[in-house]
Design a protein around this motif. Sequence first.
Motif, mmCIF file in Angstrom:
data_model
loop_
_atom_site.group_PDB
_atom_site.id
_atom_site.type_symbol
_atom_site.label_atom_id
_atom_site.label_comp_id
_atom_site.label_asym_id
_atom_site.label_seq_id
_atom_site.Cartn_x
_atom_site.Cartn_y
_atom_site.Cartn_z
ATOM 1 N N ALA A 48 1.202 -1.767 0.098
ATOM 2 C CA ALA A 48 -0.124 0.340 0.116
ATOM 3 C C ALA A 48 0.681 1.073 -0.459
ATOM 4 N N GLN A 49 1.919 1.568 0.510
ATOM 5 C CA GLN A 49 3.055 2.374 0.834
ATOM 6 C C GLN A 49 3.387 2.593 -0.521
ATOM 7 N N GLU A 50 4.089 1.378 -1.009
ATOM 8 C CA GLU A 50 4.353 1.309 -2.668
ATOM 9 C C GLU A 50 3.344 2.153 -3.157
ATOM 10 N N LEU A 51 2.306 1.818 -3.282
ATOM 11 C CA LEU A 51 1.592 2.189 -4.501
ATOM 12 C C LEU A 51 0.881 3.951 -4.093
ATOM 13 N N ALA A 52 1.321 4.025 -2.888
ATOM 14 C CA ALA A 52 0.987 5.585 -2.977
ATOM 15 C C ALA A 52 1.624 5.820 -2.827
ATOM 16 N N THR A 53 3.154 5.853 -2.804
ATOM 17 C CA THR A 53 4.585 6.534 -3.514
ATOM 18 C C THR A 53 4.196 7.029 -4.728
ATOM 19 N N SER A 54 4.453 5.398 -5.169
ATOM 20 C CA SER A 54 4.017 5.532 -6.691
ATOM 21 C C SER A 54 3.765 6.550 -7.368
ATOM 22 N N GLN A 55 1.903 6.497 -6.813
ATOM 23 C CA GLN A 55 1.722 8.133 -7.345
ATOM 24 C C GLN A 55 1.982 9.429 -7.053
ATOM 25 N N GLN A 56 2.563 9.151 -5.710
ATOM 26 C CA GLN A 56 2.864 10.418 -5.356
ATOM 27 C C GLN A 56 4.166 11.433 -6.440
ATOM 28 N N LEU A 85 3.378 -9.635 -3.259
ATOM 29 C CA LEU A 85 4.646 -9.315 -3.901
ATOM 30 C C LEU A 85 4.990 -8.967 -5.948
ATOM 31 N N SER A 86 3.925 -9.622 -6.484
ATOM 32 C CA SER A 86 3.245 -8.837 -7.205
ATOM 33 C C SER A 86 3.462 -7.586 -7.572
ATOM 34 N N GLU A 87 2.187 -7.350 -6.166
ATOM 35 C CA GLU A 87 1.430 -5.137 -6.802
ATOM 36 C C GLU A 87 2.467 -4.728 -6.233
ATOM 37 N N PHE A 88 2.954 -5.299 -4.786
ATOM 38 C CA PHE A 88 4.629 -4.175 -5.072
ATOM 39 C C PHE A 88 5.306 -4.293 -5.822
ATOM 40 N N GLY A 89 5.661 -5.244 -6.486
ATOM 41 C CA GLY A 89 7.309 -4.829 -7.868
ATOM 42 C C GLY A 89 6.758 -4.211 -8.476
ATOM 43 N N THR A 90 5.115 -4.623 -9.232
ATOM 44 C CA THR A 90 4.721 -3.620 -10.062
ATOM 45 C C THR A 90 4.845 -2.416 -9.781
#
Length: 147
Positions: A48-56, A85-90
């Motif tokens: 979730a943090q990785e998705l948010a940071t990617s969007q930021q 892991l896959s969603e984090f990796g993406t």
Amino acid sequence: MAHADLIDSLIGTYRGLNLTIRPIANEQAATAGASGKSLLSVLADLRAQELATSQQLKNMTMAAGQTGEVAIPEPFNDQDVRVLLSEFGTAREAILALVRNMSDEQLDMERTARDGTTTIRAVVQGLAERDQQVLAEINSFIPAARV
């Protein structure tokens, strides 16, 4: 930290997670540790943090006048190690694709972020630091692991 070292650190985290965590059964990953958290919950938070940071970071690089938060899609499944892991990796790959070819000047340019003004380099360094904290937490679930 130099640009290449940051990139290597971000890549290393994902590789290490894949090698260490992917083989773990979901049932084992769902077991709560001494902290009350499970490996699955730690991975779900990391994702979730990785998705948010990617969007930021995407928002920080948008042309003037095109600002705005884009909704992050709901996760597919918080109960499967491989999906997490896959969603984090993406999300991690999206970050890497964005910053990999940026010049030092682009990385150090002040930009508007969700919590004020910062640089892309500062956000990426924050990721690398967060990775180290999360990897230490993950190692507490897997004492023999070397992430």
